[in-house]
Every structure is written in structure tokens, then in C-alpha cells.
Design a protein around this motif. Structure first.
Motif, PDB file in Angstrom:
ATOM      1  N   GLN A 152     -90.164 -91.763 -52.319  1.00 23.74           N
ATOM      2  CA  GLN A 152     -90.939 -92.784 -51.603  1.00 23.74           C
ATOM      3  C   GLN A 152     -90.963 -94.097 -52.383  1.00 23.74           C
ATOM      4  N   SER A 153     -91.041 -93.987 -53.713  1.00 21.14           N
ATOM      5  CA  SER A 153     -91.009 -95.189 -54.545  1.00 21.14           C
ATOM      6  C   SER A 153     -89.657 -95.891 -54.427  1.00 21.14           C
ATOM      7  N   TYR A 154     -88.571 -95.115 -54.479  1.00 23.27           N
ATOM      8  CA  TYR A 154     -87.233 -95.684 -54.314  1.00 23.27           C
ATOM      9  C   TYR A 154     -87.098 -96.341 -52.935  1.00 23.27           C
TER      10      TYR A 154
ATOM     11  N   THR B 156     -85.880-100.830 -49.797  1.00 19.64           N
ATOM     12  CA  THR B 156     -86.233-101.517 -48.552  1.00 19.64           C
ATOM     13  C   THR B 156     -86.553-102.982 -48.832  1.00 19.64           C
ATOM     14  N   ALA B 157     -87.277-103.234 -49.914  1.00 23.76           N
ATOM     15  CA  ALA B 157     -87.623-104.621 -50.266  1.00 23.76           C
ATOM     16  C   ALA B 157     -86.366-105.446 -50.553  1.00 23.76           C
ATOM     17  N   ILE B 158     -85.382-104.842 -51.188  1.00 25.08           N
ATOM     18  CA  ILE B 158     -84.126-105.548 -51.497  1.00 25.08           C
ATOM     19  C   ILE B 158     -83.365-105.868 -50.215  1.00 25.08           C
ATOM     20  N   PHE B 159     -83.241-104.896 -49.333  1.00 28.29           N
ATOM     21  CA  PHE B 159     -82.545-105.119 -48.064  1.00 28.29           C
ATOM     22  C   PHE B 159     -83.274-106.157 -47.209  1.00 28.29           C
TER      23      PHE B 159
ATOM     24  N   GLN C  72     -84.399-103.306 -62.525  1.00 28.65           N
ATOM     25  CA  GLN C  72     -84.213-103.946 -61.222  1.00 28.65           C
ATOM     26  C   GLN C  72     -82.740-103.959 -60.827  1.00 28.65           C
ATOM     27  N   ASP C  73     -81.854-104.168 -61.787  1.00 27.60           N
ATOM     28  CA  ASP C  73     -80.421-104.124 -61.504  1.00 27.60           C
ATOM     29  C   ASP C  73     -80.015-102.745 -60.987  1.00 27.60           C
ATOM     30  N   TYR C  74     -80.662-101.709 -61.519  1.00 29.36           N
ATOM     31  CA  TYR C  74     -80.364-100.353 -61.040  1.00 29.36           C
ATOM     32  C   TYR C  74     -80.730-100.220 -59.559  1.00 29.36           C
TER      33      TYR C  74
ATOM     34  N   ALA D 187     -79.001-100.098 -53.877  1.00 28.46           N
ATOM     35  CA  ALA D 187     -78.960-100.704 -52.547  1.00 28.46           C
ATOM     36  C   ALA D 187     -77.527-101.025 -52.138  1.00 28.46           C
ATOM     37  N   ILE D 188     -76.749-101.541 -53.094  1.00 30.77           N
ATOM     38  CA  ILE D 188     -75.344-101.859 -52.818  1.00 30.77           C
ATOM     39  C   ILE D 188     -74.583-100.597 -52.435  1.00 30.77           C
ATOM     40  N   MET D 189     -74.828 -99.513 -53.163  1.00 30.14           N
ATOM     41  CA  MET D 189     -74.146 -98.250 -52.877  1.00 30.14           C
ATOM     42  C   MET D 189     -74.558 -97.683 -51.514  1.00 30.14           C
ATOM     43  N   ALA D 190     -75.780 -98.032 -51.086  1.00 27.91           N
ATOM     44  CA  ALA D 190     -76.271 -97.538 -49.794  1.00 27.91           C
ATOM     45  C   ALA D 190     -75.883 -98.453 -48.637  1.00 27.91           C
ATOM     46  N   SER D 191     -75.258 -99.586 -48.959  1.00 21.00           N
ATOM     47  CA  SER D 191     -74.960-100.574 -47.924  1.00 21.00           C
ATOM     48  C   SER D 191     -73.667-100.289 -47.170  1.00 21.00           C
TER      49      SER D 191
END
Length: 232
Positions: free
Chosen positions: A85-87, A92-95, A171-173, A178-182
Motif C-alpha cells: 500500500q505504501s508503494y 501513484t504520486a509519481i504517475f 526516491q530514485d528507486y 514507476a518506469i519499470m511499471a510504465s
């Protein structure tokens, strides 16, 4: 009378002296405690994290720019749910900040992470424990040096480029996750990278927040970890 006054002044002087000594000792104790706390915090914020998964006699390590303090395997399914849930909130905030280019990626990621959470919720504690039995979290010093062979043999880095590459921040992680999930959306990936360290945007990246390596009798020599060797 003079003797009485002298005695009074002497007692006052001694009182002040002991009071000052007490204050100095107390300040010294406070400073020692603060120094110890700062050293502890600095220690917890140092290093990186390896999530090692055992398959037969091969151990594959996923390396993250998660500091020492966060390198812990969830001990219960409730902890695993809370971590997911934290992830979810962070990705979500990044996207969301990346804008419309990441709308499709956000929808796909939300479905995936929700399914993961539902799977965990439907497991018994024993089932969760069994599902992570072959997984360990191990603190490492530096994900770049740990995965240097992978970077050279699989990612195409030269030794000179490896030497100038640095581990990313926490934060880079999240941004890399997010990039890997995009998926294949380059536009989304570019927007996400802008939220992290500049080194994420270079080719090859000079900031690394995720990498892999392997060890064990049957692990490929081309991706051998530098220090990891824990067999279990």
C-alpha cells in the motif's frame, strides 16, 4: 561577622561551581546522546538493499537503492500488505505528477498492485510465510559495485562508466519502479525520470537505483555478485 560573610560567599561560590559542573556534565551527556542518535540515523540511511531469491542452487539478487534502515523482509502478511500500500501511494504520486502521458500506466499499475494486495489478504499467515521462505533481504554497501559484472556484461557499461556511476536515492528507486511499471510508454518514462536525479536521464544512466546479480554454484559468471554469498 566577616567570617560569617566569608563563609556565606564561599558556600555560594561552591554552589555555583557544582551547578556549573552539573550543567556541563548534563550538556556533555546530551551531546553524547545526540551524537549517538545522529550516527545511528546516518548508519540507517547508508548502504543499499538486496532482495535475494533462491531457486535450486542459484541465488538471484535484486538490488535496490533502499537504505539499510528499510532493508527488511515483511515478517507477516499484514506487513507485506502495508508495504504494498505504501508503494502504491508513492508510485501513484509519481504517475499523477507525470501527467496524462502516464494515465494508461497508472491504470495498469493500480490493477496490478490491487491484485497483489488482494492475493495477500486472501492468504493465511502460514501460506504467506511459505511463499517467502526462499527470499532474504540482505544489506549491501553499494548496488553499483555489487552488480558491476552485470552492468559490464549485460547492460553494456564500460569499466570507466561503472566507476563514475553512483547509487540513487530512495526516491530514485520509486521512480525506477514507476518506469519499470510504465510498460513501453517512452513518454511516460521520460516524464517520470524528470522527478529524480539528473543521472537517471543520461545514457547510460550515471545514477543506478536498481540492478541485479547472482551467486551460487550454478549462477552465470557474467552476472556474479561482488560480495553476496549467503547460501541458505
Amino acid at each position: 561577622m566577616k567570617k560569617t560573610l566569608f563563609t556565606t560567599f564561599l558556600l555560594i561560590a561552591i554552589s555555583i561551581l557544582f551547578s556549573n559542573c552539573f550543567e556541563l556534565d548534563k550538556k556533555k551527556e546530551d551531546n553524547t546522546a545526540i551524537t549517538a542518535l545522529l550516527l545511528y540515523v546516518n548508519d540507517q540511511l547508508s548502504g543499499n538493499c538486496a532482495m535475494v531469491m533462491k531457486s535450486g542452487t542459484t541465488y538471484t539478487a535484486s538490488l535496490f537503492s533502499i537504505p539499510k534502515g528499510g532493508c527488511n523482509k515483511p515478517a507477516t502478511k499484514e506487513e507485506a500488505i502495508a508495504l504494498n500500500q505504501s508503494y502504491k501511494e508513492k508510485i501513484t504520486a509519481i504517475f499523477t505528477k507525470a501527467g496524462s502521458n502516464c494515465n494508461a500506466a497508472l491504470t495498469a499499475y493500480t490493477n496490478t498492485i490491487n491484485n497483489n494486495i488482494t492475493t495477500l489478504q486472501n492468504q493465511t499467515e502460514a501460506q504467506y510465510t511459505a511463499s517467502v521462505a526462499n527470499t532474504k533481504y540482505i544489506v549491501i554497501g553499494n548496488l553499483v559495485t555489487e552488480s558491476a559484472l552485470t552492468m559490464k556484461n549485460e547492460l553494456g557499461y564500460t569499466e570507466a562508466q561503472i566507476a563514475t556511476t553512483q547509487p540513487g536515492t530512495l526516491q530514485d528507486y520509486y521512480i525506477t519502479a514507476a518506469i519499470m511499471a510504465s510498460g513501453a510508454s517512452q513518454a511516460c518514462q521520460n516524464e517520470a525520470k524528470l522527478q529524480g536525479s539528473p543521472g537517471l536521464q543520461t545514457t547510460p544512466a550515471t545514477v543506478l537505483s536498481y540492478s541485479v546479480c547472482a551467486y551460487g554454484p550454478t549462477a552465470a559468471a557474467t552476472r556474479k555478485c561482488a560480495t553476496l554469498s549467503d547460501l541458505y
